[in-house]
Design a protein around this motif. Structure first.
Motif, PDB file in Angstrom:
ATOM      1  N   ASN A  10      25.356  19.275  31.791  1.00 15.61           N
ATOM      2  CA  ASN A  10      26.609  18.185  32.263  1.00 15.61           C
ATOM      3  C   ASN A  10      26.219  16.676  32.423  1.00 15.61           C
ATOM      4  O   ASN A  10      27.148  15.233  31.785  1.00 15.61           O
ATOM      5  CB  ASN A  10      27.674  18.680  33.594  1.00 15.61           C
ATOM      6  N   ALA A  11      24.967  16.318  32.647  1.00 18.22           N
ATOM      7  CA  ALA A  11      24.708  14.776  33.404  1.00 18.22           C
ATOM      8  C   ALA A  11      24.383  14.439  31.948  1.00 18.22           C
ATOM      9  O   ALA A  11      24.200  13.108  31.587  1.00 18.22           O
ATOM     10  CB  ALA A  11      23.019  14.819  34.240  1.00 18.22           C
ATOM     11  N   THR A  67      20.336   9.376  32.571  1.00 20.06           N
ATOM     12  CA  THR A  67      21.799  10.261  33.764  1.00 20.06           C
ATOM     13  C   THR A  67      22.414   9.545  34.825  1.00 20.06           C
ATOM     14  O   THR A  67      20.936   8.892  36.276  1.00 20.06           O
ATOM     15  CB  THR A  67      21.648  11.025  33.088  1.00 20.06           C
ATOM     16  N   GLN A  90      25.623  15.682  28.698  1.00 20.11           N
ATOM     17  CA  GLN A  90      26.504  14.787  27.956  1.00 20.11           C
ATOM     18  C   GLN A  90      27.584  14.074  28.463  1.00 20.11           C
ATOM     19  O   GLN A  90      28.273  13.452  28.052  1.00 20.11           O
ATOM     20  CB  GLN A  90      27.471  16.375  28.247  1.00 20.11           C
ATOM     21  N   SER A  91      27.282  13.718  30.044  1.00 22.97           N
ATOM     22  CA  SER A  91      28.573  12.941  30.972  1.00 22.97           C
ATOM     23  C   SER A  91      27.686  10.967  29.844  1.00 22.97           C
ATOM     24  O   SER A  91      28.696  10.790  30.078  1.00 22.97           O
ATOM     25  CB  SER A  91      28.136  12.468  32.213  1.00 22.97           C
TER      26      SER A  91
END
Length: 279
Positions: free
Chosen positions: A246-247, A206, A249-250
């Motif tokens: 979040n990273a 990521t 999923q980003s």
């Protein structure tokens, strides 16, 4: 002795003070009681190596263990192993195991003769009464880097017919790259639901760095993790975990998380949630 400070915690073993013994003193006393050729073994050996494992306190009877033993007020039992033929019975806080397998010469921790971590872990595994305890001890020695999967497999091979199904399954999971009890629970859930085998301990790149997930189906961009009961101990941990999630999923990866309790209580349901997404 006239001052009444000496005590005899075990037959012919004397301590030059009154009151409770420390863990180190109990280890020393147990080895003196067991005599030449004895080593700290099982959970006691793992504790000596620094493993995060509970000191034995129960009264469970392992095969081949004879005699009477009772954990002292100040601590738990001490497990030692002696060569077969030493007709020594468990006594006091000392649990005596006998073994036909040769002891490892010259292995000491703090001048105490001990089993190697791999042997101690394998011995704990074959005397455990729950599958999760087997998974825990194997995961602990691997995560702590006390030994390798190859070391464990070598010790398991020496057991011959005494090697249990649970130990063989736990070692097979370790060969796949699984390093925690939660991952083993997750894999059982996936197998029940006939979910295709994922990549275990897979890295995901990521913009914030590389993160590793328990299970990853790269072609489907789906990942799954088992969350232990001790997770999220502080606000800092929780914040870092959210940033990590979040990273992941980003970059287009769908991350599913399952509490270990749920994986054990309803494994099929957990597996079925993933099945249509990765089939």
């Amino acid at each position: 002795m006239a001052a009444g400070r000496w005590q005899e915690p075990l037959p012919d073993v004397f301590v030059s003070h009154s009151g409770p013994l420390t863990r180190q003193e109990r280890w020393h006393a147990a080895l003196l009681f067991a005599g030449t050729g004895a080593v700290l073994s099982h959970r006691s050996a793992l504790l000596a190596w620094g493993a995060r494992i509970q000191e034995p306190r129960g009264r469970a009877r392992a095969a081949g263990v004879r005699g009477r033993y009772e954990p002292p007020v100040e601590g738990g039992l001490v497990e030692v192993t002696v060569p077969i033929g030493h007709h020594l019975r468990s006594r006091g806080f000392v649990v005596v195991h006998q073994s036909r397998r040769p002891m490892t010469d010259g292995v000491c921790v703090g001048r105490l003769p001990v089993c190697t971590p791999a042997r101690a872990a394998v011995d704990v595994a074959v005397t455990s009464t729950r599958r999760r305890d087997v998974d825990h001890v194997i995961a602990e020695v691997l995560q702590s880097r006390l030994c390798t999967v190859a070391d464990l497999e070598e010790e398991a091979q020496r057991l011959g017919r005494s090697c249990t199904k649970w130990l063989r399954q736990s070692l097979a999971d370790a060969r796949r790259g699984m390093r925690s009890v939660g991952e083993a629970d997750l894999r059982r859930a996936l197998r029940l639901a006939a979910v295709p085998e994922p990549e275990w301990g897979a890295p995901i790149e990521t913009s914030s760095g590389t993160y590793f997930v328990d299970a990853y189906w790269a072609t489907r961009r789906v990942a799954a993790e088992a969350d232990g009961a001790a997770f999220h101990l502080s606000a800092h941990d929780w914040g870092a975990d959210l940033r990590r999630q979040n990273a992941i999923q980003s970059v287009g990866v769908r991350l599913f998380r399952f509490p270990v309790r749920r994986l054990r209580a309803e494994p099929l349901s957990c597996g079925l949630e993933l099945a249509p997404l990765v089939a």
